[in-house]
Scaffold this active site. Structure first.
Site, mmCIF file in Angstrom:
data_model
loop_
_atom_site.group_PDB
_atom_site.id
_atom_site.type_symbol
_atom_site.label_atom_id
_atom_site.label_comp_id
_atom_site.label_asym_id
_atom_site.label_seq_id
_atom_site.Cartn_x
_atom_site.Cartn_y
_atom_site.Cartn_z
ATOM 1 N N MET A 19 -4.293 1.319 -4.459
ATOM 2 C CA MET A 19 -5.316 0.787 -5.338
ATOM 3 C C MET A 19 -6.569 0.377 -4.571
ATOM 4 O O MET A 19 -7.692 0.567 -5.045
ATOM 5 C CB MET A 19 -4.758 -0.416 -6.102
ATOM 6 C CG MET A 19 -5.612 -0.837 -7.258
ATOM 7 S SD MET A 19 -5.235 0.101 -8.729
ATOM 8 C CE MET A 19 -3.812 -0.803 -9.276
ATOM 9 N N ASP A 38 -7.951 -4.169 6.200
ATOM 10 C CA ASP A 38 -6.531 -3.852 6.077
ATOM 11 C C ASP A 38 -5.834 -4.127 7.400
ATOM 12 O O ASP A 38 -6.429 -3.978 8.476
ATOM 13 C CB ASP A 38 -6.319 -2.382 5.696
ATOM 14 C CG ASP A 38 -4.999 -2.166 4.949
ATOM 15 O OD1 ASP A 38 -3.933 -2.346 5.573
ATOM 16 O OD2 ASP A 38 -5.042 -1.834 3.755
ATOM 17 N N VAL A 62 -4.383 -10.623 5.747
ATOM 18 C CA VAL A 62 -4.824 -11.596 4.748
ATOM 19 C C VAL A 62 -4.186 -12.963 4.920
ATOM 20 O O VAL A 62 -4.685 -13.956 4.389
ATOM 21 C CB VAL A 62 -4.577 -11.088 3.307
ATOM 22 C CG1 VAL A 62 -5.399 -9.841 3.040
ATOM 23 C CG2 VAL A 62 -3.097 -10.854 3.031
ATOM 24 N N ASN A 88 -7.441 -7.665 -3.166
ATOM 25 C CA ASN A 88 -6.564 -6.616 -3.671
ATOM 26 C C ASN A 88 -5.216 -6.566 -2.962
ATOM 27 O O ASN A 88 -4.220 -6.168 -3.565
ATOM 28 C CB ASN A 88 -7.267 -5.258 -3.535
ATOM 29 C CG ASN A 88 -6.324 -4.096 -3.764
ATOM 30 O OD1 ASN A 88 -6.011 -3.745 -4.896
ATOM 31 N ND2 ASN A 88 -5.853 -3.494 -2.674
ATOM 32 N N TYR A 155 7.046 -12.767 -7.076
ATOM 33 C CA TYR A 155 5.884 -11.989 -7.512
ATOM 34 C C TYR A 155 5.241 -12.613 -8.746
ATOM 35 O O TYR A 155 4.030 -12.799 -8.814
ATOM 36 C CB TYR A 155 6.319 -10.557 -7.807
ATOM 37 C CG TYR A 155 5.197 -9.635 -8.227
ATOM 38 C CD1 TYR A 155 4.332 -9.097 -7.289
ATOM 39 C CD2 TYR A 155 5.011 -9.290 -9.565
ATOM 40 C CE1 TYR A 155 3.299 -8.240 -7.668
ATOM 41 C CE2 TYR A 155 3.990 -8.448 -9.959
ATOM 42 C CZ TYR A 155 3.135 -7.925 -8.993
ATOM 43 O OH TYR A 155 2.113 -7.094 -9.385
ATOM 44 N N VAL A 188 0.684 0.896 -12.863
ATOM 45 C CA VAL A 188 -0.376 1.813 -12.446
ATOM 46 C C VAL A 188 0.255 2.905 -11.582
ATOM 47 O O VAL A 188 1.192 2.642 -10.813
ATOM 48 C CB VAL A 188 -1.469 1.073 -11.649
ATOM 49 C CG1 VAL A 188 -2.624 2.015 -11.321
ATOM 50 C CG2 VAL A 188 -1.971 -0.149 -12.410
ATOM 51 N N THR A 190 0.637 4.443 -8.629
ATOM 52 C CA THR A 190 0.347 4.226 -7.217
ATOM 53 C C THR A 190 1.609 4.521 -6.403
ATOM 54 O O THR A 190 2.699 4.665 -6.960
ATOM 55 C CB THR A 190 -0.065 2.768 -6.939
ATOM 56 O OG1 THR A 190 1.088 1.921 -7.136
ATOM 57 C CG2 THR A 190 -1.198 2.320 -7.847
#
Length: 252
Positions: A19, A38, A62, A88, A155, A188, A190
């Protein structure tokens, strides 16, 4: 394609693939400069090479605030002030029950999906305050709006928290030129979705398709279009809200 994002400098986390890469490609197509953050720096560099002069690859873990600050510094040095953040990066985890989830998976999911989003917000806010504001788009999930089968408690907890965190920061900075919103995709198409299909089996996904009013899952571009809208000046009076991209699933 268009100049909807002309003048925008966007830092996108988790941009090397999936994504995040789709967001980056569409941002560039609409006139933005993008900083591809990333932990997979080689993957980010490969994408930057494909996108050309409008893209810069930077190392970004992150969960480490120092790497956020460095990504912002490098991006601003190359393109000018960062005025869009797309949080993201994330992991979905296994579809384990609450009694079965390990401490390791709980902490990893919370650290990336929730704490990583927090670190991104906190790192970019001083920069945006010094440079005429901006737009923060936090990628949550339909599972941040309602409990969902096929995902785990960590999650869902993280994605609900991202939604609430977005609202809190939005009202804190509403008069300072910074807008904050969350995007809540359903399923989605992916690589992560494919991994889930392999874990749960095609019968589960067929049942899921049948439960979605549109009888399909989203293409990545459809989510990117929502992110672009919130990043652009077209949404200049929108803050503290959630944009659900789920084919009508939560309308049931």
């Amino acid at each position: 394609m268009t100049d909807r994002l002309a003048g925008k400098v966007a830092l996108i986390s988790g941009a090397a693939g999936g994504m995040g890469a789709a967001h980056a490609e569409h941002f560039v197509a609409h006139g933005a400069k993008v900083i591809l953050g990333d932990i997979d720096l080689d993957g980010a560099r490969a994408l930057a090479a494909r996108l050309g002069e409008s893209a810069l690859a930077v190392a970004l873990n992150v969960t480490e605030p120092a790497t956020w600050r460095e990504a912002i510094r490098l991006g601003a040095e190359r393109f000018g002030p960062v005025n869009v953040l797309v949080n993201n990066a994330g992991v979905s985890g296994s579809a384990t029950s609450t009694t079965e989830i390990s401490d390791e998976e709980w902490h990893r999911t919370i650290d990336i999906d929730l704490n990583g989003t927090f670190h991104g917000i906190r790192s970019v806010l001083p920069h945006m305050l010094d440079h005429d504001g901006g737009s923060i788009v936090n990628i949550s999930s339909a599972a941040g709006m309602a409990a969902a089968p096929g995902v785990n408690i960590a999650y869902v907890a993280a994605k609900f928290a991202v939604r609430g965190m977005s609202k809190q920061v939005a009202i804190e900075y509403a008069q300072k030129g910074i807008r904050v919103n969350s995007v809540h995709p359903g399923a989605v198409r992916t690589p992560l979705t494919q991994a889930l299909v392999e874990q749960l089996g095609p019968e589960f996904m067929e049942g899921f398709y049948a439960s979605v009013p549109m009888h399909r899952i989203a293409e990545m571009k459809e989510v990117s279009d929502a992110v672009i809208f919130l990043a652009s000046d077209e949404s200049s009076f929108i803050t503290g809200t959630e944009l659900v991209v789920d084919g009508g699933l939560l309308a049931l």
